[in-house]
Structure formats: C-alpha cells, structure tokens
Design a protein around this motif. Structure first.
Motif, PDB file in Angstrom:
ATOM      1  N   ILE A  29      -0.303 -14.812 -25.262  1.00 26.16           N
ATOM      2  CA  ILE A  29      -1.120 -14.316 -24.161  1.00 26.16           C
ATOM      3  C   ILE A  29      -2.596 -14.439 -24.517  1.00 26.16           C
ATOM      4  CG2 ILE A  29      -1.705 -12.307 -22.741  1.00 26.16           C
ATOM      5  CD1 ILE A  29       1.045 -13.520 -22.140  1.00 26.16           C
ATOM      6  N   LYS A  30      -3.339 -15.178 -23.688  1.00 22.30           N
ATOM      7  CA  LYS A  30      -4.761 -15.399 -23.929  1.00 22.30           C
ATOM      8  C   LYS A  30      -5.649 -14.515 -23.055  1.00 22.30           C
ATOM      9  CE  LYS A  30      -4.279 -18.696 -26.973  1.00 22.30           C
ATOM     10  NZ  LYS A  30      -4.715 -18.500 -28.380  1.00 22.30           N
ATOM     11  N   SER A  31      -5.099 -14.004 -21.952  1.00 19.63           N
ATOM     12  CA  SER A  31      -5.852 -13.083 -21.093  1.00 19.63           C
ATOM     13  C   SER A  31      -4.868 -12.275 -20.262  1.00 19.63           C
ATOM     14  CB  SER A  31      -6.817 -13.839 -20.175  1.00 19.63           C
ATOM     15  OG  SER A  31      -6.103 -14.686 -19.286  1.00 19.63           O
ATOM     16  N   ASN A  32      -5.280 -11.075 -19.894  1.00 16.08           N
ATOM     17  CA  ASN A  32      -4.432 -10.198 -19.078  1.00 16.08           C
ATOM     18  C   ASN A  32      -5.363  -9.282 -18.289  1.00 16.08           C
ATOM     19  OD1 ASN A  32      -2.049  -8.956 -18.107  1.00 16.08           O
ATOM     20  ND2 ASN A  32      -2.198  -7.351 -19.663  1.00 16.08           N
ATOM     21  N   ILE A  33      -5.724  -9.700 -17.089  1.00 11.82           N
ATOM     22  CA  ILE A  33      -6.699  -8.983 -16.271  1.00 11.82           C
ATOM     23  C   ILE A  33      -5.967  -8.146 -15.220  1.00 11.82           C
ATOM     24  CG2 ILE A  33      -8.740  -9.194 -14.799  1.00 11.82           C
ATOM     25  CD1 ILE A  33      -9.077 -10.231 -17.699  1.00 11.82           C
ATOM     26  N   ILE A  34      -6.347  -6.878 -15.119  1.00 14.42           N
ATOM     27  CA  ILE A  34      -5.708  -5.970 -14.160  1.00 14.42           C
ATOM     28  C   ILE A  34      -6.769  -5.311 -13.292  1.00 14.42           C
ATOM     29  CG2 ILE A  34      -4.228  -3.944 -13.860  1.00 14.42           C
ATOM     30  CD1 ILE A  34      -3.099  -4.509 -16.672  1.00 14.42           C
ATOM     31  N   ALA A  35      -6.635  -5.461 -11.983  1.00 10.39           N
ATOM     32  CA  ALA A  35      -7.516  -4.782 -11.021  1.00 10.39           C
ATOM     33  C   ALA A  35      -6.722  -3.659 -10.376  1.00 10.39           C
ATOM     34  CB  ALA A  35      -8.013  -5.762  -9.965  1.00 10.39           C
ATOM     35  N   SER A  36      -7.063  -2.423 -10.696  1.00 10.98           N
ATOM     36  CA  SER A  36      -6.354  -1.262 -10.138  1.00 10.98           C
ATOM     37  C   SER A  36      -6.961  -0.868  -8.795  1.00 10.98           C
ATOM     38  CB  SER A  36      -6.415  -0.084 -11.108  1.00 10.98           C
ATOM     39  OG  SER A  36      -5.757  -0.411 -12.311  1.00 10.98           O
ATOM     40  N   GLN A  37      -6.184  -0.085  -8.033  1.00 15.91           N
ATOM     41  CA  GLN A  37      -6.612   0.328  -6.695  1.00 15.91           C
ATOM     42  C   GLN A  37      -6.774   1.842  -6.651  1.00 15.91           C
ATOM     43  OE1 GLN A  37      -3.710  -1.235  -3.942  1.00 15.91           O
ATOM     44  NE2 GLN A  37      -3.953  -3.335  -4.656  1.00 15.91           N
ATOM     45  N   ALA A  38      -8.017   2.301  -6.677  1.00 17.87           N
ATOM     46  CA  ALA A  38      -8.286   3.745  -6.682  1.00 17.87           C
ATOM     47  C   ALA A  38      -8.113   4.388  -5.314  1.00 17.87           C
ATOM     48  CB  ALA A  38      -9.702   3.998  -7.200  1.00 17.87           C
ATOM     49  N   ILE A  39      -8.053   3.577  -4.264  1.00 14.03           N
ATOM     50  CA  ILE A  39      -8.054   4.092  -2.897  1.00 14.03           C
ATOM     51  C   ILE A  39      -6.859   5.002  -2.590  1.00 14.03           C
ATOM     52  CG2 ILE A  39      -6.804   2.119  -1.912  1.00 14.03           C
ATOM     53  CD1 ILE A  39      -8.675   2.371   0.532  1.00 14.03           C
ATOM     54  N   HIS A  40      -5.751   4.830  -3.341  1.00 14.45           N
ATOM     55  CA  HIS A  40      -4.535   5.573  -3.026  1.00 14.45           C
ATOM     56  C   HIS A  40      -4.578   7.034  -3.476  1.00 14.45           C
ATOM     57  CE1 HIS A  40      -2.740   1.731  -1.964  1.00 14.45           C
ATOM     58  NE2 HIS A  40      -3.175   1.253  -3.122  1.00 14.45           N
ATOM     59  N   LYS A  87      -6.520   9.541  -2.887  1.00 15.90           N
ATOM     60  CA  LYS A  87      -6.761  10.589  -1.888  1.00 15.90           C
ATOM     61  C   LYS A  87      -5.579  10.790  -0.944  1.00 15.90           C
ATOM     62  CE  LYS A  87      -9.336   7.682   1.430  1.00 15.90           C
ATOM     63  NZ  LYS A  87     -10.628   7.564   2.155  1.00 15.90           N
ATOM     64  N   TYR A  88      -4.614   9.866  -0.968  1.00 10.24           N
ATOM     65  CA  TYR A  88      -3.422  10.005  -0.122  1.00 10.24           C
ATOM     66  C   TYR A  88      -2.222  10.556  -0.897  1.00 10.24           C
ATOM     67  CZ  TYR A  88      -6.161   7.103   3.036  1.00 10.24           C
ATOM     68  OH  TYR A  88      -7.153   6.615   3.844  1.00 10.24           O
ATOM     69  N   GLY A  89      -2.375  10.738  -2.192  1.00 15.35           N
ATOM     70  CA  GLY A  89      -1.294  11.297  -2.995  1.00 15.35           C
ATOM     71  C   GLY A  89      -0.161  10.322  -3.272  1.00 15.35           C
ATOM     72  N   GLY A  90      -0.390   9.038  -3.092  1.00 12.98           N
ATOM     73  CA  GLY A  90       0.631   8.026  -3.330  1.00 12.98           C
ATOM     74  C   GLY A  90       0.159   6.688  -2.791  1.00 12.98           C
ATOM     75  N   VAL A  91       0.910   5.638  -3.108  1.00 12.92           N
ATOM     76  CA  VAL A  91       0.523   4.295  -2.698  1.00 12.92           C
ATOM     77  C   VAL A  91       0.786   4.088  -1.210  1.00 12.92           C
ATOM     78  CG1 VAL A  91       0.924   1.826  -3.035  1.00 12.92           C
ATOM     79  CG2 VAL A  91       0.962   3.373  -5.000  1.00 12.92           C
ATOM     80  N   VAL A  92      -0.223   3.647  -0.479  1.00  8.84           N
ATOM     81  CA  VAL A  92      -0.104   3.308   0.943  1.00  8.84           C
ATOM     82  C   VAL A  92       0.083   1.788   1.026  1.00  8.84           C
ATOM     83  CG1 VAL A  92      -1.180   3.409   3.216  1.00  8.84           C
ATOM     84  CG2 VAL A  92      -1.617   5.232   1.538  1.00  8.84           C
ATOM     85  N   PRO A  93       1.271   1.313   1.438  1.00 11.95           N
ATOM     86  CA  PRO A  93       1.570  -0.127   1.382  1.00 11.95           C
ATOM     87  C   PRO A  93       0.545  -1.025   2.075  1.00 11.95           C
ATOM     88  CG  PRO A  93       3.578   1.102   1.783  1.00 11.95           C
ATOM     89  CD  PRO A  93       2.446   2.094   1.858  1.00 11.95           C
ATOM     90  N   GLU A  94       0.097  -0.659   3.273  1.00 13.30           N
ATOM     91  CA  GLU A  94      -0.847  -1.508   4.000  1.00 13.30           C
ATOM     92  C   GLU A  94      -2.175  -1.619   3.254  1.00 13.30           C
ATOM     93  OE1 GLU A  94      -2.594  -3.994   6.725  1.00 13.30           O
ATOM     94  OE2 GLU A  94      -0.482  -3.468   6.497  1.00 13.30           O
ATOM     95  N   LEU A  95      -2.646  -0.494   2.716  1.00 11.20           N
ATOM     96  CA  LEU A  95      -3.901  -0.508   1.961  1.00 11.20           C
ATOM     97  C   LEU A  95      -3.748  -1.329   0.676  1.00 11.20           C
ATOM     98  CD1 LEU A  95      -5.109   3.187   2.351  1.00 11.20           C
ATOM     99  CD2 LEU A  95      -5.866   1.180   3.625  1.00 11.20           C
ATOM    100  N   ALA A  96      -2.571  -1.239   0.073  1.00  9.46           N
ATOM    101  CA  ALA A  96      -2.320  -2.011  -1.150  1.00  9.46           C
ATOM    102  C   ALA A  96      -2.403  -3.510  -0.866  1.00  9.46           C
ATOM    103  CB  ALA A  96      -0.954  -1.651  -1.725  1.00  9.46           C
ATOM    104  N   SER A  97      -1.793  -3.932   0.232  1.00  2.52           N
ATOM    105  CA  SER A  97      -1.808  -5.360   0.596  1.00  2.52           C
ATOM    106  C   SER A  97      -3.233  -5.865   0.800  1.00  2.52           C
ATOM    107  CB  SER A  97      -1.003  -5.593   1.876  1.00  2.52           C
ATOM    108  OG  SER A  97       0.313  -5.123   1.726  1.00  2.52           O
TER     109      SER A  97
END
Length: 333
Positions: free
Chosen positions: A24-35, A37-47
């Motif tokens: 493995i030469k790179s492993n970049i992760i972009a997390s989503q902080a927006i969820h 405030k909703y207390g869980g992952v919102v599928p549409e916002l995740a997409s």
C-alpha cells in the motif's frame, strides 16, 4: 509491476488507495461530518458527499503514491454490501476510470475486504483462520480457508455490535458516533459496576437487541432514583456495557475455535478498533495459546487500502468484471 487503484464508498467514508505489487502506497479517507447532527448516517446526504469527495480523494491518493493515473493497471471497487446510493458513486467512478483507460475492473466484497486487510502488513495470518468481523452493520464469525474461500459460521440475528454501541450511546445521551465515546469513558470506569445479561443465542449466532433493552431499563430505573445518575456514573455504565458486548463476541469466538480446531484468530471491521475487544482477544489468545492478529487502527474502519489489497489478489487471478456490473446493497461473504 501491478498498480491497483482501490475505491471504497459503501457508507460515509470516501476512500482511495494505491497498491503496487501488494504494498500500500497511499490510503486517503474523506470522512463526512454532516451526519453527526442527525444521530446517524443519512443515505441521501452520504451519496451527495461522495460525489463531492471522490475526484479529489482519488487525485490525492495518486499523488501521494507518486505515480501518474496512466500507471494504474486495474481499478478495484466496493460492489457491496452498503448504502446503494453511496455504492453507485464509487462504482460509477471506477467504471468510468477503467473504461477511459481501457484497463480491467475488479469488484470487491466489502466484508471480505475487511478480512483481507490482515494481508496489508506483517504479521499476516496463515490459512485457515477464524475472523470475527464486527462493524456498524455486521457481526460475523468467518472461517477463512483462502483469500476468497470463506465460510460464514455465525452472524447477528438483529443488531450488529456497532449498532449496539451506537444505540446504547443514544440511551446515554452521547453524540454520534457513540461507539468511540463509550470506549473512551469505559477506560475510566468499573466494568463490574452494573450486571448486564448475556443473551443465550444458539450455535455461533449473535443477538444484541435484548442487551440494548436491558441497558435502557437499567438506566430508566436508576434515573428514577437519581435524576443525575448518568452524569455521575457515565464511566461505570460505559465500562459495564463494553465489558458485556466484548464478552458476547469473544465467547462465541471461543466456541467457534473449539468447534473448528482452528488456532489462528483475527478481528476486523470498525468495532475491532475498540480497546476492550482488542485487549480481550489478546488475553484470551494467551489463555488458549492462539495466534492472534489485530489490524492497525487505520485499517479497521472503512478504507480503500483493504479494497486495493483484495483487488491485488484478484488481479493475480485475472478475476475481472465487465462494464455491465452493478452495485449490490446486500452481499454475503
């Protein structure tokens, strides 16, 4: 030299990785902080967030690996399981990249990839081994016979272990994601302060819904006596909850080891980052003389490095798919 671009977009992390000849030469992760405030992952916002993140994330992975996009020999992507809208973003990008470059496309089962994360770095388990795969959506015991020959021995009948942590966190008025916070408080508390039941589920299957209900009733009863109960006892409650969830997981793994005779034990998935589970497995490994394998924290949660390493092993087998491939919300190991 095989250069694999890995794409992961099954839930709320957009990730890209470059694997060159199994390294493995790179492993970049972009997390989503927006969820949060909703207390869980919102599928549409995740997409929508995946659509924003996918190109810059892949670009950064390529740059960090110090290669050019034209050096990529194949694209591996998460086909499933996961949120269908999120999977569509990663699948569409992978298909487009492969089509533009006229290179092979490799589909990856997300749950198999969690297990194969153990082959990113040394020490690597030898076959066969048992893997306890625990995340927000899955809890499984898998007998791993080869890279892509896996047998599901047991799984959750309701909530997954990660859900049990997050739903308990809601009961305890902790913000999302609650699992890491329970782990943090647990390290300061008394794990024997509150006795919580261990569900007696047949064979190697799991259930966490009854435990979640027992926690709720215990908290409600204590708050009737003292409205400040949680504020004053949060560390002890978290420690007791964590001890019980870990004991449920490890007791089933011990049972699986006895049934199969396998002595190589591994954990994988987001909950494998939990300090109580990691420590508990190490202690049980010493007690029963197991060979224990625990992934680095960065390879526990959803990441593209595990997709890339799985893709590398499929590339060696020339296990490719066509442009007609579609994502699947549900997939079995």
């Amino acid at each position: 030299m095989a250069v694999i671009l890995g794409i992961e977009s099954s839930c709320d992390e957009t990730s890209a990785s470059i694997c060159i000849d199994g390294e493995i030469k790179s492993n970049i992760i972009a997390s989503q902080a927006i969820h949060a405030k909703y207390g869980g992952v919102v599928p549409e916002l995740a997409s929508r967030a995946h659509q924003l993140h996918i190109i810059p994330t892949v670009d950064e992975a390529i740059q960090q690996a110090k290669i050019h996009k034209n050096d990529v020999d194949a694209v591996a992507f998460t086909r499933g399981p996961g949120l269908l809208g999120s999977l569509l973003v990663g699948t569409s990008f992978a298909k487009s990249f492969a089509l533009a470059r006229q290179i092979p496309l490799i589909e990856i089962n997300h749950m198999q990839a969690h297990i194969l994360a153990h082959f990113i770095e040394q020490p690597k388990p030898s076959f066969p081994f048992l893997c306890l795969t625990v995340s927000g959506g899955h809890t499984q015991i898998v007998l791993v016979k080869d890279y892509f020959e896996m047998e599901l021995l047991g799984q959750t009948l309701d909530d997954a272990a990660g859900e049990a942590f997050d739903k308990t966190a809601k009961i305890l008025n902790l913000p999302y994601p609650g699992g890491p916070l329970i782990d943090k408080y647990a390290q300061e508390g008394n794990p024997d302060a509150y006795k919580l039941p261990e569900p007696q589920i047949p064979e190697l299957n799991f259930s966490f819904s009854g435990l979640k209900t027992a926690i709720l009733y215990m908290v409600q009863a204590e708050e009737k006596k003292d409205p400040n109960f949680l504020m004053e006892n949060i560390a002890d409650v978290c420690a007791s909850v964590q001890k019980r969830i870990v004991s449920i997981l490890l007791n089933k793994l011990k049972k699986a080891a006895k049934q199969t005779g396998v002595r190589n034990m591994a954990i994988a998935g987001g909950v494998s980052a939990n300090s109580g589970l990691r420590q508990g497995l190490l202690e049980m490994g010493k007690q029963y003389q197991w060979n224990v394998f625990i992934p680095k924290f960065e390879y526990c949660t959803d990441n593209a490095a595990m997709i890339a390493i799985a893709g590398y092993h499929k590339y060696l087998r020339k296990d490719f798919v066509g442009q007609d491939i579609t994502p699947l919300a549900r997939m079995h190991v």
